[in-house]
Design a protein around this motif. Structure first.
Motif, PDB file in Angstrom:
ATOM      1  N   HIS A 181      -2.009  11.781   6.663  1.00 18.02           N
ATOM      2  CA  HIS A 181      -0.889  11.341   7.499  1.00 18.02           C
ATOM      3  C   HIS A 181      -0.972   9.867   7.865  1.00 18.02           C
ATOM      4  O   HIS A 181      -0.331   9.416   8.796  1.00 18.02           O
ATOM      5  N   HIS A 182      -1.775   9.115   7.088  1.00 19.56           N
ATOM      6  CA  HIS A 182      -1.979   7.724   7.468  1.00 19.56           C
ATOM      7  C   HIS A 182      -1.501   6.786   6.385  1.00 19.56           C
ATOM      8  O   HIS A 182      -1.472   7.152   5.221  1.00 19.56           O
ATOM      9  N   PHE A 183      -1.148   5.583   6.800  1.00 15.78           N
ATOM     10  CA  PHE A 183      -0.487   4.675   5.858  1.00 15.78           C
ATOM     11  C   PHE A 183      -1.415   3.576   5.381  1.00 15.78           C
ATOM     12  O   PHE A 183      -2.234   3.050   6.133  1.00 15.78           O
ATOM     13  N   LEU A 184      -1.232   3.262   4.106  1.00 16.94           N
ATOM     14  CA  LEU A 184      -2.125   2.321   3.460  1.00 16.94           C
ATOM     15  C   LEU A 184      -1.324   1.562   2.413  1.00 16.94           C
ATOM     16  O   LEU A 184      -0.436   2.122   1.778  1.00 16.94           O
ATOM     17  N   ALA A 185      -1.639   0.274   2.240  1.00 22.07           N
ATOM     18  CA  ALA A 185      -1.004  -0.495   1.168  1.00 22.07           C
ATOM     19  C   ALA A 185      -2.053  -0.841   0.127  1.00 22.07           C
ATOM     20  O   ALA A 185      -3.135  -1.301   0.463  1.00 22.07           O
ATOM     21  N   LEU A 186      -1.729  -0.585  -1.138  1.00 21.19           N
ATOM     22  CA  LEU A 186      -2.639  -0.894  -2.237  1.00 21.19           C
ATOM     23  C   LEU A 186      -1.899  -1.695  -3.300  1.00 21.19           C
ATOM     24  O   LEU A 186      -0.702  -1.548  -3.471  1.00 21.19           O
ATOM     25  N   ARG A 187      -2.650  -2.511  -4.038  1.00 18.62           N
ATOM     26  CA  ARG A 187      -2.069  -3.165  -5.206  1.00 18.62           C
ATOM     27  C   ARG A 187      -2.103  -2.196  -6.384  1.00 18.62           C
ATOM     28  O   ARG A 187      -2.769  -1.166  -6.333  1.00 18.62           O
ATOM     29  N   ILE A 236       5.342   6.182  -1.017  1.00 16.75           N
ATOM     30  CA  ILE A 236       6.551   6.041  -0.205  1.00 16.75           C
ATOM     31  C   ILE A 236       7.493   4.974  -0.768  1.00 16.75           C
ATOM     32  O   ILE A 236       8.642   5.232  -1.040  1.00 16.75           O
ATOM     33  N   ARG A 253       0.887  10.355  -0.955  1.00 17.86           N
ATOM     34  CA  ARG A 253       2.339  10.310  -1.139  1.00 17.86           C
ATOM     35  C   ARG A 253       2.740   8.854  -1.342  1.00 17.86           C
ATOM     36  O   ARG A 253       2.354   7.973  -0.569  1.00 17.86           O
ATOM     37  N   ALA A 313       3.000  -4.652  -3.521  1.00 14.94           N
ATOM     38  CA  ALA A 313       2.045  -3.601  -3.216  1.00 14.94           C
ATOM     39  C   ALA A 313       2.744  -2.246  -3.020  1.00 14.94           C
ATOM     40  O   ALA A 313       3.957  -2.178  -2.874  1.00 14.94           O
ATOM     41  N   PHE A 314       1.940  -1.189  -3.028  1.00 18.30           N
ATOM     42  CA  PHE A 314       2.444   0.172  -2.878  1.00 18.30           C
ATOM     43  C   PHE A 314       2.174   0.668  -1.461  1.00 18.30           C
ATOM     44  O   PHE A 314       1.057   0.576  -0.970  1.00 18.30           O
ATOM     45  N   TYR A 315       3.241   1.174  -0.843  1.00 20.92           N
ATOM     46  CA  TYR A 315       3.143   1.726   0.513  1.00 20.92           C
ATOM     47  C   TYR A 315       2.883   3.222   0.349  1.00 20.92           C
ATOM     48  O   TYR A 315       3.731   3.941  -0.167  1.00 20.92           O
ATOM     49  N   MET A 340     -12.204   3.838   3.362  1.00 21.46           N
ATOM     50  CA  MET A 340     -10.956   3.748   4.120  1.00 21.46           C
ATOM     51  C   MET A 340     -10.267   5.102   4.237  1.00 21.46           C
ATOM     52  O   MET A 340      -9.128   5.179   4.687  1.00 21.46           O
ATOM     53  N   GLY A 341     -10.947   6.145   3.817  1.00 22.66           N
ATOM     54  CA  GLY A 341     -10.398   7.480   4.017  1.00 22.66           C
ATOM     55  C   GLY A 341      -9.587   8.006   2.843  1.00 22.66           C
ATOM     56  O   GLY A 341      -8.917   9.025   2.959  1.00 22.66           O
ATOM     57  N   ILE A 371      -1.734   8.500   2.945  1.00 14.95           N
ATOM     58  CA  ILE A 371      -2.901   9.278   2.554  1.00 14.95           C
ATOM     59  C   ILE A 371      -3.104  10.277   3.683  1.00 14.95           C
ATOM     60  O   ILE A 371      -3.389   9.876   4.809  1.00 14.95           O
TER      61      ILE A 371
END
Lengths: 715, 83
Positions: B66-72, B51, B49, B59-61, B40-41, B64
């Motif tokens: 300049h792109h956005f990702l949500a992770l547990r 946010i 970063r 989850a965490f916003y 997923m890059g 990565i």
């Protein structure tokens, strides 16, 4: 190989459309094919396969196959698996002749992993850089000539919004079909010795074309569906001999590919860097805010359901009027007789029951789709993931549960993006509790008997609020049972959430409208078929009955009419009602009446419920058929709601659809599992009859108990 | 290559970031998660970063690059960073 394409072969050229999720692949597909799309299934699974036939300006016909979005050849979820299992097998019926790879221009550095893997299949490829307009806004530019040279494939910058680049794309497709531009694919990955030896050992036993396809076999042999037991045995031995550790090789391969293509992407792209937070980040400060975020979500959902109620009324009145006119026309043109009765009371009444709900379904699908297109649904999944996790679900389940508000079938199919089996199974089991569009008709008809119309003292439409209450009831049931399953089902599997939050983007009207059109069409065709057949059967069952009973009904009518000195009109009504009671349908309803009596249902509702187990949307059509058969007054143009209002108990004279009965019936429809198609899909997705059968008895059991409680309380 | 799998005890994991803080990814503490995150890059060398966090301790916003990702939390913790 007999599966390969030549310009003289009888089958059309197959171009596979592949790309990462959120790359805007579907927009490209829709732009190229428009309404020339067919939806099918990939073999063995219910993953949607969209095939678009597409004609090049030169007149060549090609088939464009839209594959599910995937990040790499190492899938985590069910739908991603389709990509590897098709592309690792040159004998697959969907194995393409060339590939159109769509990447998001704004995230090119991250979107090329799968592209480099595809290059190692040895197929001609075209690279489309989508979302040119968004890239431009950020001052992003690409040297297409240089990039094209480095990756050994034509590169074209596309915008599905403005249509930029599509002419150029057509030229490249034309070249590819004529096999003029099969550049020697430049590889981004050099297999290590272990991988080479394994590929060598497998190359004779399998129809693969390249070293890399053999390596993929070594990675995925345990689940690849086209391999036989012997094949698996063989690969297992080979990988064991070479001490092949799939996870370690996967990580190494991924690293090696990124190491090679990231510099290429960076060298060909220029960007006027901005360090200030972009539009998406600013908007998300509010939309995903800890407090405002969930509130805004609830408000949006509230608006969606108010909109359905507020907007759908006018077109529905129009449709009702048209069917009324049609009915009158048929009766005026055709002579009275059973053919006319079948047409008006059977077919037209049943069809009207389907068509009338198109406005509501279209509005619901339109709004949900719009939110998805804009990129909001991923935020909803992010915000509610922990809540969903508490109930044994996944943030992605939320999207499935919301889609279930339209129809459980696409919702259940959409759970294939949930990688964890337990979370996926629970989502599948509880999704049908969410009120789907097929329940809308029942709600619309019955809410009127429970809640008075108008705004009451408050600002909001009271029936709209009741409507929302029913939806909440479904949601509570879904979450409650999910929690139950969370503790019952056991799994060793790790539960993860890796969710891309795409940039907000302007919705494409074409995408949304094509989607709505697709869903509405399949509702009308699929539901319509069932409803049409059932309304004809019902009409027959309600019009005919055992000869001696029908004769008895007639004799009884004459006796009562003479005794009470009824006029012709009243006599006809009485006869119609007694005949219906004596008919086959009446007998069936009476047979189950003892079971449904405690819920406040009479035998007429029994007939409707029996038929509803095929599909709930049949309810209103069935009621329409039963009551139009039961009414002798052929000039009666009143709608179904009015007919139900006027329905009175022939003995006591009380209204049959009183508050208690209507509420009980409503509750029954909220919970009961009444949709054969859903059960069939659950069977396909869970690969066993165990789950759909369990689901059927669980839901219907809850429905019975809840209705019983409500009726006994209100009556 | 195996160097990307580091022990979180030796180096800080991303969970130690405060909202608004940025770090550079140096590796992962789980091979299984590493494979999926990288597809997923989320790569060694990428800027990460933190946010904000979702409501209900969710989850965490993240950004990565300049792109956005949500992770547990589990996935977030598996990322080894340098501040």
């Amino acid at each position: 190989m007999n599966n390969s394409y030549s310009p003289t072969s009888s089958r059309p050229f197959r171009l596979a459309l592949i790309g990462n999720p959120n790359s805007g692949k579907s927009s490209v597909f829709n732009r190229l094919t428009g309404l020339q799309q067919k939806v099918g299934n990939f073999p063995g699974v219910t993953v949607d396969k969209k095939i678009g036939s597409y004609e090049l300006p030169g007149g060549e016909k090609i088939n464009l196959i839209d594959f599910p979005g995937a990040y790499s050849f190492y899938p985590t979820a069910q739908d991603e698996k389709i990509v590897v299992q098709t592309l690792a097998n040159p004998l697959d019926e969907n194995y393409p002749d060339a590939i159109l790879y769509v990447a998001d221009f704004t995230r090119l550095e991250k979107h090329l992993l799968l592209f480099t893997q595809i290059r190692d299949l040895g197929l001609p490829a075209i690279l489309g850089l989508n979302m040119a307009d968004m890239a431009e806004e950020r001052g992003r530019e690409v040297d297409t000539a240089l990039l094209s040279k480095k990756i050994g494939a034509p590169v074209v910058v596309l915008s599905s919004h403005s249509g930029e680049g599509f002419q150029e794309l057509e030229q490249y497709i034309h070249q590819v079909t004529n096999q003029k531009s099969v550049n020697a694919p430049s590889s981004f990955y050099r297999p290590n010795n272990t991988e080479k030896q394994i590929a060598e050992a497998l190359s004779d036993a399998f129809p693969t074309n390249t070293v890399y396809q053999n390596i993929l076999l070594a990675h995925h042999y345990q689940w690849l569906p086209f391999l036989s037991k012997d094949d698996r045995q063989l690969i297992a031995e080979v990988t064991k001999k070479h001490d092949f550790k799939t996870l370690r090789h996967q990580v190494q391969e991924t690293m090696a590919r990124f190491d090679k293509f990231e510099p290429v992407a960076k060298a060909t792209i220029k960007e006027t860097a901005t360090d200030s937070p972009g539009f998406t980040e600013k908007v998300d400060r509010i939309l995903t805010h800890k407090v405002f975020g969930p509130l805004i979500f609830l408000l949006l959902m509230f608006f969606v359901f108010q909109a359905i109620y507020a907007w759908a009324g006018y077109p529905m009145d129009g449709i009702e009027w048209i069917f009324g006119q049609l009915n009158e026309m048929v009766k005026a043109v055709l002579p009275a007789g059973w053919v006319t009765d079948l047409l008006t009371d059977g077919i037209l009444a049943g069809l009207g029951g389907v068509v009338i709900f198109i406005p509501q379904i279209a509005i619901l699908f339109f709004l949900i789709n719009l939110l998805e297109e804009v990129g909001y649904m991923a935020r909803a999944a992010y915000m509610f993931d922990s809540l969903m996790h508490f109930f044994g679900l996944n943030g992605r389940s939320l999207v499935a549960l919301i889609s279930s508000g339209a129809c459980a079938i696409p919702a259940i199919m959409s759970t294939r993006t949930i990688a964890n089996w337990k979370e996926r199974l629970i989502t599948i089991l509880v999704a049908p509790f969410i009120s789907c569009s097929a329940r809308l008709p029942v709600y619309v008809v019955l809410i009127g008997f429970v809640v008075p119309a108008g705004n009451g003292d408050g600002f909001f439409n009271r029936q709209g609020l009741a409507f929302m209450g029913l939806y909440f009831l479904g949601i509570i049931a879904a979450l409650g049972t999910a929690l139950f399953f969370k503790y019952i089902l056991k799994t060793e599997e790790r539960s993860t959430l890796m969710l891309e939050l795409p940039e907000y983007r302007r919705p494409l009207f074409r995408n949304v409208s094509l989607n709505v059109w697709d869903k509405v069409r399949s509702f009308v065709i699929e539901a319509g078929k069932v409803i049409l057949v059932i309304s004809i059967i019902l009409w027959a069952l309600a019009s005919y009955g055992p000869a001696e009973k029908m004769a008895a009904a007639e004799a009884q009518t004459t006796a009562i009419a003479t005794a009470q000195n009824l006029d012709a009109q009243a006599k006809d009504n009485l006869e119609a009602s007694l005949r219906l009671e004596a008919s086959y349908a009446g007998q069936m309803g009476k047979y189950i009446e003892p079971v449904i009596r405690p819920l406040g249902f009479d035998w007429k509702m029994g007939v409707a419920i029996i038929c509803s187990f095929a599909a709930r949307e049949v309810f209103v059509g069935t009621m329409a058929t039963i009551y139009s058969v039961g009414s002798a007054d052929d000039d009666d143009q009143t709608g179904i709601i009015e007919r139900l209002t006027n329905e009175r108990n022939p003995v006591t004279g009380e209204r049959v659809y009183n508050t208690a009965t209507s509420a009980s019936l409503l509750i029954f429809y909220v919970f009961a599992m009444m949709c054969m198609s859903t059960l069939a899909v659950v069977k396909r997705e869970t690969k066993s009859w165990k789950w759909p059968i369990f689901q059927f008895f669980l839901m219907t059991g809850i429905a019975y108990l809840a209705s019983f409680a409500v009726y006994q309380w209100l009556a | 290559m195996t160097a990307i799998l580091s022990s979180p005890i030796v180096q800080p994991n991303a969970y130690l970031l405060q909202p608004g803080e940025e770090g550079t990814i140096v590796g992962f503490s789980s091979q299984e998660l590493a494979a999926n995150l990288m597809a997923m890059g989320v790569l060694p060398g990428s800027k990460i970063r933190y946010i904000r966090r979702a409501p209900f301790a969710g989850a965490f916003y993240l950004a990565i690059d300049h792109h956005f990702l949500a992770l547990r939390k589990t996935e977030f913790e598996a990322i080894v960073i340098r501040k």
